[in-house]
Structure formats: structure tokens, C-alpha cells
Design an enzyme around this catalytic site. Sequence first.
Site, PDB file in Angstrom:
ATOM      1  CG  MET A   1      -1.943   1.075   1.170  1.00  0.00           C
ATOM      2  SD  MET A   1      -2.114   1.948   2.716  1.00  0.00           S
ATOM      3  CE  MET A   1      -1.247   3.436   2.371  1.00  0.00           C
ATOM      4  N   PRO A   2       1.407   1.604  -1.117  1.00  0.00           N
ATOM      5  CG  PRO A   2       2.629   1.505  -3.087  1.00  0.00           C
ATOM      6  CD  PRO A   2       1.454   0.902  -2.400  1.00  0.00           C
TER       7      PRO A   2
END
Length: 139
Positions: A1-2
Site C-alpha cells: 500500500m504505497p
Amino acid sequence: MPFVRITLSTDRPEPMRAAVAEGVRSALVSAIGVPPGDRFQIVDAQPATAFHVDRHFLDGDRRDPVVVEITLTRGRTRDMKLALYQTIVANLSEAGVRPDDVLIMLQESGREDWSLGGGKMQLLDEDLIRKYGWSPPEA
């Protein structure tokens, strides 16, 4: 989950800002395998006078910087990171951004360093991350 923060000039029109955001998201998907629906971005437009960037540091030719800050979990190789940088630059070039104007910084953290709401550590929940196409944390 950047988590992505893109900072660019208010001189860049809204359609270009949207194209830049999409170009970064698309690069994350194609270059390092981020799931397509995993999008957490902030696009921050600032007056051109807010940028104090050395135009020629390390042989650059910066004129109107687009700063891309990506915070993500550890685990990508050097080659994956290079592919990400190159893909971002290629995508942003298609959106009208000069390659030398793209500045990218990656900040890595552990999965335990993220809470995506509710005070939970979702990235350590193996069933939940599998549901969204991620790999469980390494032991």
C-alpha cells in the site's frame, strides 16, 4: 500500500495534475506489482515560488519540478526501484512533464508501521492482505 504525495506547481493545469497522478499510479502497478485498486495519493499544487530546487545539481536541468514522494513497505530490489523510476518518468513525459523535472524519493517502512484506519495493523493481517492480492509478511 504505497502512499504517494505529488507536489507540483499551480502553473500546471488540473488535467495535467490528474495525468501525473495516474502516471505514478500506473507505474506502481506495472513496475513493482502494486494491486490496481491500491491508490492512496495526495496531489499538492504550490505556487512556483515555493520551489527552491537547484536547477543544475548533479548535472540536472530542472525548470518546473514535479516531486514524487512514495512511502511503501520494504522489500523491493534495486532493479525494481530503478524500473519504477524509469516508468514514472516515461509516464509523466507522456503527460507533458520534462524528464529532468521529475524528482522521486522512496521512503521504506515495515508493515507494522501502517494503520489504514481503526487503529489496526491491516498489513499484518495475512487473510486480509491475501484478499487484496498481496503477499503475507516474511517471517
